[in-house]
Design an enzyme around this catalytic site. Structure first.
Site, mmCIF file in Angstrom:
data_model
loop_
_atom_site.group_PDB
_atom_site.id
_atom_site.type_symbol
_atom_site.label_atom_id
_atom_site.label_comp_id
_atom_site.label_asym_id
_atom_site.label_seq_id
_atom_site.Cartn_x
_atom_site.Cartn_y
_atom_site.Cartn_z
ATOM 1 N N GLN A 97 0.851 -1.185 0.000
ATOM 2 C CA GLN A 97 0.000 0.000 0.000
ATOM 3 C C GLN A 97 0.890 1.238 0.000
ATOM 4 O O GLN A 97 2.058 1.186 0.394
ATOM 5 C CB GLN A 97 -0.954 0.010 1.193
ATOM 6 C CG GLN A 97 -0.319 0.029 2.569
ATOM 7 C CD GLN A 97 -1.348 -0.284 3.650
ATOM 8 O OE1 GLN A 97 -2.055 -1.283 3.579
ATOM 9 N NE2 GLN A 97 -1.422 0.570 4.666
ATOM 10 N N ASP A 150 1.535 -4.033 -16.359
ATOM 11 C CA ASP A 150 0.395 -3.876 -15.453
ATOM 12 C C ASP A 150 -0.250 -2.498 -15.621
ATOM 13 O O ASP A 150 -0.355 -1.732 -14.660
ATOM 14 C CB ASP A 150 0.850 -4.082 -14.008
ATOM 15 C CG ASP A 150 -0.315 -4.432 -13.080
ATOM 16 O OD1 ASP A 150 -1.417 -4.713 -13.600
ATOM 17 O OD2 ASP A 150 -0.132 -4.420 -11.858
#
Length: 522
Positions: free
Chosen positions: A161, A308
């Site tokens: 994160q 990605d």
């Protein structure tokens, strides 16, 4: 078949029961940290999904309307169960689920639409866990490193994160912190997936998705090394420095380790946020065109590909100083390096697809491992119908009905697609995922019918092949000949681009009307 499934179910039940007993005697442990619990949960879910497929379609005539309607319902139920499993086991399971959710034109729509939500459902680590990782990796407390550190993360992903922070010198940075347990769990989770996928293949021989485990085995250790991600970011920033509109956040190496990556903080809206672009007067077509340029350059010219590009990793913004539109490329953990022979065959294949050269399509598809499945390979690669491939995808715009047809065919041809994915080189798998993610962005931006992407691809293919030929040329005269031929081809592409611009502009409309009037007069 039912006997086989009974054995799987029995094992799953035994594992869950023993896990429960173990937890009862170790009440301080989080169940999600225990491999037995994670395996038992996954095995039980695999058994339930397999049983649903085996029994729900058993008494229905194959190929009938009832069969396909019922199979769609089973797909939907199974996808929801798989999504719930990924959310429960987190980490590697969410990463693999996100990968599957990106394969819009390879998997049934029921799976991709259900699993896409995993991009926004990644778990968050607590602030205490984040502080502990920073303490372990950097050897200091937060207050020693930062003036401020936002408690609420800017975003949470399957492996890490990101928190916004301010350094003591006043610079604002983004700090990417790996979830504390994902490192130890990932290798065990991959073994679990391998065992369960082998069992599913045993139950359903047509189901051959072992490529998924092979990719996870290869890519997961790389993605968990944030120093590697930092090196990738710097490499692509240098490689594409000639694009002034592309920004890659600078890495702060003194505050980065294998589990922490600190970089300049970048503001912006997600690339699929049309409302954000409208509010900030950002041209959607310009963004789509630049995205195509960037990826064509990575794939065809350099063979170093960011794999990605989901919307959270591609931001758009107006530069505060120049007011020009920029693209910010984030998350550089997963790159595919294309071998030269593969890259050149891929270039030639796309040239053939754009022109509708069927002999070239067959030749280079076979060279890339598709074999007799080359028509399916061409359709999978382009997300176009065989009719459009025959005509040349550069000559036939995408229609909504064709897009729906291709997505529907993913369910009809799943065994053949599975066979194809096991045949092609491993380099192709991440490219297919990247293609689908980029197409998804284009679809959201409503720019998929634009011809600009094929023009950019044609330019990059021409440059890549010319560069290769020059490297093999024995004489200066031959190199000059290749350069002249390259320049002529690029000039023709630019001329065609100008023609399309004039045709689509107001001027083109006036000229067309004038010619029609003249024709009518005569």
């Amino acid at each position: 078949m039912a006997g086989r499934l009974l054995k799987v179910s029995s094992v799953a039940t035994a594992v869950v029961a023993s896990s429960g007993f173990y937890l009862y005697n170790n009440k301080q442990l989080d169940p999600n940290d225990i491999s037995l619990v994670r395996f038992g949960r996954a095995a039980a879910m695999t058994a339930v999904i397999s049983y649903d497929y085996m029994t729900s379609l058993k008494h229905v005539e194959y190929g009938s309307e009832e069969y396909w309607a019922l199979k769609s319902q089973v797909h939907r139920r199974s996808a929801e169960r798989l999504r719930n499993l990924c959310c429960a086991n987190r980490g590697t399971f969410i990463k693999v689920g996100q990968h599957l959710g990106a394969l819009d034109y390879l998997l049934p729509e029921e799976y991709t639409s259900t699993l896409k939500v995993l991009h926004s459902r990644a778990p968050q680590s607590s602030m205490e866990e984040i502080q502990q990782v920073i303490r372990e990796e950097l050897g200091k407390e937060l207050s020693d490193l930062f003036i401020s550190f936002d408690v609420k993360p800017q975003g949470a992903a399957s492996l890490a994160q990101v928190h916004k922070a301010v350094l003591h010198d006043g610079r604002t940075v983004a700090v990417k912190v790996q979830h504390p347990k994902v490192q130890t769990q990932s290798s065990k989770d991959i073994v679990v997936m391998e065992v369960l996928l082998n069992i599913v293949h045993w139950l359903f021989p047509d189901f051959a998705f072992m490529w998924l485990v092979e990719e996870a085995k290869k890519n997961m250790p790389v993605e968990l090394d944030f120093l590697n991600e930092g090196r990738n970011a710097e490499k692509v920033a240098v490689m594409l420095a000639h694009f002034p509109w592309l920004k890659v956040p600078k890495i702060h190496w003194d505050l980065s380790t294998r589990r922490i990556l600190t970089m300049d903080f970048a503001e912006g809206g997600q690339v699929n946020d049309r409302d954000y672009m409208r509010r900030h007067s950002i041209n959607v077509n310009e963004i789509s065109q630049n995205l195509g340029k960037m990826y064509s350059e990575m794939i065809f010219v350099h063979g170093f590909v960011h794999c990605d590009p989901h919307p959270g990793n591609v931001l758009v913004r107006r530069c505060p100083n120049t007011k020009k539109t920029e693209i910010v490329l984030l998350d550089h953990g997963l790159y595919q390096i294309l071998l030269p022979d593969f890259r050149l065959s891929y270039c030639r294949l796309w040239q053939s697809l754009i022109k509708g050269d069927l002999n070239g399509i067959e030749r280079y598809s076979r060279r890339l491992g598709a074999g007799d499945l080359y028509p399916l390979f061409a359709c999978v690669l382009t997300a176009r119908s065989w009719t459009s491939v025959n005509a040349g995808i550069g000559n036939t715009p995408v229609t909504h009905s064709e897009d729906v047809e291709i997505r529907s065919n993913a369910a009809l041809y799943l065994p053949q697609i599975s066979d194809l994915l096991n045949r092609v080189p491993r380099q192709m798998l991440l490219l297919l995922k990247t293609n689908d993610l980029l197409r998804g962005i284009e679809t959201t931006l409503q720019t998929r019918a634009a011809s600009s992407s094929f023009i950019n691809m044609s330019r990059c293919c021409t440059r890549a092949l010319a560069r290769h030929k020059r490297s093999k040329a024995q004489s200066r005269a031959r190199r000059l000949q290749i350069t002249m031929s390259e320049s002529l081809t690029l000039w023709q592409i630019s001329l065609y681009e100008l023609f399309l611009w004039v045709k689509g502009s107001t001027l083109g409309g006036w000229v067309g009307s004038l010619l029609s009037c003249l024709h009518y007069t005569h």
